[in-house]
Scaffold this active site. Structure first.
Site, PDB file in Angstrom:
ATOM      1  N   ASP A 185      -1.844  -8.222   3.667  1.00  8.98           N
ATOM      2  CA  ASP A 185      -0.932  -9.179   3.061  1.00  8.98           C
ATOM      3  C   ASP A 185      -1.078  -9.047   1.509  1.00  8.98           C
ATOM      4  O   ASP A 185      -2.173  -9.361   1.131  1.00  8.98           O
ATOM      5  CB  ASP A 185      -1.067 -10.879   3.296  1.00  8.98           C
ATOM      6  N   ASN A 237       6.258  -1.459   5.830  1.00  5.51           N
ATOM      7  CA  ASN A 237       6.561  -1.083   4.575  1.00  5.51           C
ATOM      8  C   ASN A 237       6.085   0.243   4.230  1.00  5.51           C
ATOM      9  O   ASN A 237       4.570   0.503   4.031  1.00  5.51           O
ATOM     10  CB  ASN A 237       5.865  -2.202   3.529  1.00  5.51           C
TER      11      ASN A 237
HETATM   12  P1  IMP Z   1       4.151  -8.333   2.412  1.00  2.00           P
HETATM   13  O1  IMP Z   1       4.619  -7.422   3.357  1.00  2.00           O
HETATM   14  O2  IMP Z   1       4.373  -9.665   3.089  1.00  2.00           O
HETATM   15  O3  IMP Z   1       2.370  -8.317   2.237  1.00  2.00           O
HETATM   16  O4  IMP Z   1       4.793  -8.422   1.401  1.00  2.00           O
HETATM   17  C1  IMP Z   1       4.155  -8.058   0.154  1.00  2.00           C
HETATM   18  C2  IMP Z   1       5.601  -7.988  -1.034  1.00  2.00           C
HETATM   19  O5  IMP Z   1       4.848  -8.222  -2.115  1.00  2.00           O
HETATM   20  C3  IMP Z   1       6.054  -6.544  -0.969  1.00  2.00           C
HETATM   21  O6  IMP Z   1       7.362  -6.487  -0.328  1.00  2.00           O
HETATM   22  C4  IMP Z   1       6.526  -6.243  -2.609  1.00  2.00           C
HETATM   23  O7  IMP Z   1       7.416  -7.103  -3.016  1.00  2.00           O
HETATM   24  C5  IMP Z   1       5.345  -6.962  -3.145  1.00  2.00           C
HETATM   25  N1  IMP Z   1       4.298  -6.249  -3.364  1.00  2.00           N
HETATM   26  C6  IMP Z   1       2.753  -6.009  -2.902  1.00  2.00           C
HETATM   27  N2  IMP Z   1       2.131  -5.256  -3.192  1.00  2.00           N
HETATM   28  C7  IMP Z   1       2.738  -4.567  -4.018  1.00  2.00           C
HETATM   29  C8  IMP Z   1       2.653  -3.568  -4.770  1.00  2.00           C
HETATM   30  O8  IMP Z   1       1.643  -2.585  -4.596  1.00  2.00           O
HETATM   31  N3  IMP Z   1       3.664  -2.902  -5.494  1.00  2.00           N
HETATM   32  C9  IMP Z   1       4.683  -3.659  -5.871  1.00  2.00           C
HETATM   33  N4  IMP Z   1       4.995  -4.644  -5.074  1.00  2.00           N
HETATM   34  C10 IMP Z   1       3.931  -5.008  -4.237  1.00  2.00           C
END
Ligand code: IMP
Length: 205
Positions: free
Chosen positions: A69, A9
């Site tokens: 995460d 990301n």
């Molecule tokens: P991960 O990559 O599985 O940790 O997914 C986390 C998801 O949570 C991201 O794809 C976003 O949709 C959401 N998310 C996590 N942190 C943020 C942030 O700082 N702003 C907005 N969305 C977030």
């Protein structure tokens, strides 16, 4: 010293590097490694997912790793999207939102807005767990950060990523996507967790 930050990301990578930039460390991302190994985020908590990723990636790449995460918990949706935040649009909870030509973030945000229609209680929070693991030295630690707020009734702003256009942090009257990157890092779940992690990292550098 090299540390691999295991996220694909771009938004997260930017925020993590920004906070850690003054450490004497060369940060690599999954773009800098030849072979990409998939580690599934299949656990029920942010902590378990972050630790699983840090341990497995560090074992595989033989490098110290930072894994994260994170997600959004909405009170009136019983804590959803939670660990499903990245793929909320596609899970059964509240119906699937498969629109063509929209990004995952756009589909997630549309679904959230739809489920929040007419809801009075709009309280929510971002949570993150950041884990460090060095397989070769057998050293690991993790920190967490929380940012309280409410879900807006319409998206605003172009900064940040994910649910930021819909998340109004506590004490603000604008969304996370309307803050500068510096402001977001100062108050965000990730900013808080990474600032704590930075202090622990200084002990192992
Ligand atoms: P991960 O990559 O599985 O940790 O997914 C986390 C998801 O949570 C991201 O794809 C976003 O949709 C959401 N998310 C996590 N942190 C943020 C942030 O700082 N702003 C907005 N969305 C977030």
């Amino acid at each position: 010293m090299k540390i691999l930050i295991v996220t694909t990301n771009e938004g997260k990578l930017r925020e993590l590097k920004n906070i850690l930039s003054d450490l004497n460390v060369e940060f690599l991302s999954l773009k800098d490694v030849k072979e990409i190994v998939e580690v599934e985020e299949d656990k029920e908590t942010f902590l378990e997912n972050a630790i699983k990723k840090a341990v497995e990636y560090s074992k595989f790449y033989k490098l110290p790793v930072i894994a994260e995460d994170a997600g959004l918990e909405v009170d009136t949706l019983n804590g959803y999207p939670g660990v499903y935040s990245a793929r909320f649009y596609s899970i059964d909870f509240g119906g699937k939102f498969e629109y063509e030509n929209l990004s995952k973030d756009e589909k997630n945000n549309l679904k959230l807005l739809k489920l929040m229609e007419g809801k009075e209680n709009r309280k929510a929070r971002y949570k993150t767990v950041v884990a460090y693991y060095d397989y070769q030295k057998g050293i690991g630690f993790w920190t967490e950060g929380v940012c309280e707020g409410v879900i807006a009734t319409k998206p605003e702003g172009t900064g940040g990523f994910g649910y930021d256009p819909l998340f109004i942090p506590e004490g603000y009257n604008k969304t996370m996507a309307q803050l500068t990157p510096e402001e977001k890092n100062r108050i965000s779940h990730r900013g808080k967790a990474v600032a704590k992690l930075k202090e622990l990292l200084k002990c192992v550098l």
